[in-house]
Design a protein around this motif. Sequence first.
Motif, PDB file in Angstrom:
ATOM      1  N   GLY A  15       0.370  -1.298  -0.005  1.00  0.00           N
ATOM      2  CA  GLY A  15       0.192   0.053  -0.246  1.00  0.00           C
ATOM      3  C   GLY A  15       0.529   1.316  -0.110  1.00  0.00           C
ATOM      4  O   GLY A  15       1.300   1.269   0.842  1.00  0.00           O
ATOM      5  N   SER A 104      -0.241  -5.400  -8.396  1.00  0.00           N
ATOM      6  CA  SER A 104      -0.989  -6.166  -7.097  1.00  0.00           C
ATOM      7  C   SER A 104      -0.455  -6.818  -6.451  1.00  0.00           C
ATOM      8  O   SER A 104       0.089  -8.226  -7.309  1.00  0.00           O
ATOM      9  CB  SER A 104      -2.796  -6.660  -8.192  1.00  0.00           C
ATOM     10  OG  SER A 104      -3.076  -5.491  -8.756  1.00  0.00           O
ATOM     11  N   SER A 134      -2.696  -0.949   3.347  1.00  0.00           N
ATOM     12  CA  SER A 134      -4.024  -0.545   2.106  1.00  0.00           C
ATOM     13  C   SER A 134      -5.137  -0.214   2.952  1.00  0.00           C
ATOM     14  O   SER A 134      -6.295  -0.479   1.537  1.00  0.00           O
ATOM     15  CB  SER A 134      -4.007  -1.982   1.297  1.00  0.00           C
ATOM     16  OG  SER A 134      -4.346  -2.903   2.736  1.00  0.00           O
ATOM     17  N   HIS A 138     -11.566  -1.318   0.823  1.00  0.00           N
ATOM     18  CA  HIS A 138     -11.827  -1.754  -0.176  1.00  0.00           C
ATOM     19  C   HIS A 138     -12.494  -1.755  -1.382  1.00  0.00           C
ATOM     20  O   HIS A 138     -12.908  -1.900  -2.160  1.00  0.00           O
ATOM     21  CB  HIS A 138     -10.721  -3.462   0.705  1.00  0.00           C
ATOM     22  CG  HIS A 138     -10.095  -3.080   1.368  1.00  0.00           C
ATOM     23  ND1 HIS A 138      -9.610  -4.129   2.415  1.00  0.00           N
ATOM     24  CD2 HIS A 138      -8.697  -2.175   0.766  1.00  0.00           C
ATOM     25  CE1 HIS A 138      -7.836  -3.743   2.641  1.00  0.00           C
ATOM     26  NE2 HIS A 138      -8.050  -3.067   2.323  1.00  0.00           N
ATOM     27  N   GLU A 139     -14.099  -2.886  -0.071  1.00  0.00           N
ATOM     28  CA  GLU A 139     -14.753  -2.920  -1.631  1.00  0.00           C
ATOM     29  C   GLU A 139     -15.793  -2.153  -1.313  1.00  0.00           C
ATOM     30  O   GLU A 139     -16.705  -2.043   0.081  1.00  0.00           O
ATOM     31  CB  GLU A 139     -15.199  -4.387  -1.378  1.00  0.00           C
ATOM     32  CG  GLU A 139     -14.310  -5.275  -1.713  1.00  0.00           C
ATOM     33  CD  GLU A 139     -15.132  -6.754  -1.551  1.00  0.00           C
ATOM     34  OE1 GLU A 139     -15.342  -6.764  -0.876  1.00  0.00           O
ATOM     35  OE2 GLU A 139     -14.324  -7.883  -1.954  1.00  0.00           O
ATOM     36  N   PRO A 350     -13.594  -4.126   4.342  1.00  0.00           N
ATOM     37  CA  PRO A 350     -12.430  -4.872   3.863  1.00  0.00           C
ATOM     38  C   PRO A 350     -11.939  -6.070   3.172  1.00  0.00           C
ATOM     39  O   PRO A 350     -13.223  -6.840   3.210  1.00  0.00           O
ATOM     40  CB  PRO A 350     -12.155  -4.896   5.551  1.00  0.00           C
ATOM     41  CG  PRO A 350     -13.338  -5.764   6.069  1.00  0.00           C
ATOM     42  CD  PRO A 350     -14.262  -4.973   5.372  1.00  0.00           C
ATOM     43  N   ASP A 351     -11.263  -6.094   2.413  1.00  0.00           N
ATOM     44  CA  ASP A 351     -10.825  -7.183   1.422  1.00  0.00           C
ATOM     45  C   ASP A 351      -9.489  -7.578   1.699  1.00  0.00           C
ATOM     46  O   ASP A 351      -8.563  -7.596   0.880  1.00  0.00           O
ATOM     47  CB  ASP A 351     -11.590  -7.558   0.338  1.00  0.00           C
ATOM     48  CG  ASP A 351     -11.193  -8.590  -0.767  1.00  0.00           C
ATOM     49  OD1 ASP A 351     -10.703  -9.702  -0.043  1.00  0.00           O
ATOM     50  OD2 ASP A 351     -10.917  -8.590  -1.446  1.00  0.00           O
TER      51      ASP A 351
END
Length: 428
Positions: A15, A104, A134, A138-139, A350-351
């Motif tokens: 991140g 990634s 990070s 996230h989602e 979160p992921d």
Amino acid sequence: MNENRVPHYPVIVVGGGQAGLSTSYHLARHGLDHLVIEKHRAMHAWDTQRWDNFCLVTPNWQCDLPGHPYAGPDPDGFMRKDEILAYLTAFRAKVDPPIREGVSVRRVTPRAGGGFLVATSSGEFSADNVVVASGGYHEPIVPRMAERLPPAIAQVHSAQYRNAGQLPEGPVLVVGSGQSGAQIAEDLHLAGRKVHLAVGNAPRCARFYRGRDVVTWLADMGYYDMPVEQHPLREGVRDNTNHYVTGRDGGRDIDLRKFALEGMELHGVLREFDGTHLVFDTNLAQALDEADKTYNGINAAIDRHIAENGIAAPPPSTYEAVWRPAQERPRLDLAASGIAAIVWCIGFRPDFRWLDAPVFNGAGHPRHRRGVTAQEGVYFIGLPWLHSWGSGRFGSVGRDAAHIVTHIAARAGQDGATRDRAGQDSAA
């Protein structure tokens, strides 16, 4: 691939936001070789996931990234998006991190002999330590009911919203009244759009009270430095929604009741779409009252601080409701309302599925103590309430990074048995 032949780093930071670069800053000061891996480009979220009129909700003086305090002409002001980007660009230049952008991280797995194998879109690496920087957003969360809404209705998440002009003409429904929802509703309202706002349980606070910014009072009172272990809710505070307020136009309260007087339509929590009607909870009055209770409660705490310390300040005041819902509407005919667009402002999930380590609770959130996990060599940085309320802000993320890097440096200078004991103690 032979794991012994992959490029190795003592530390890999996943991140490249302010948390990752703060970690890089302190790793460099400790002389620890490392690599920062960023999926997009450094600080990208501030550019790609914020609306045009976005501004900080905390005063500029709180911007104090490592080696990079705010040095502009308006310490009590609130940086707008372009100023934030300039501030962060200058920070990156100072840190000059060893970073790979557009890469990634696909999987991080422990190695049998210690350390980790880091599989990325650009090949494999190995590391003794992995710092997850990070964030936790996230989602984007969009409810399944969105799939059943008429295709003619434009739908965007708060991360995609830029300005009123991107949405088709007609009324807009904003779902969620946290910081993003309340500010986006205001942005649309000020642009002259008809706004419906589905109000949740987010609290609110005053912008200014008794002659000073409320953030300044709370900082003096030690609120931003209180460790999570000392908060009455303990780790439960990490699930709290942030107070809605704005730094726009020099800073002001966000008063949803005032918006209602000006024509914004307020509803309770959006629960369902039955094919014809949007269905809301009848919790609007309670939600507004609870938000005002928090608002007045914070001000009352400031009153006590002023009295106990003999501080000269303007007299106290109490917020009185300027509007109350005469009757709540549990159902709204979607076609009759003319709603042309919906902005979903109900957060992110979160992921961390790419991290193969036993460091998560049942909800998928990391278990840690100030970023140090029970898995030796795995750390987190940049999460809300990582250590204190200030952890998610520019002013305190550097302190959290320094703490983690000190822990990593101590591990690097210890033999294996000592490291094992240190990791267990830190995660207790």
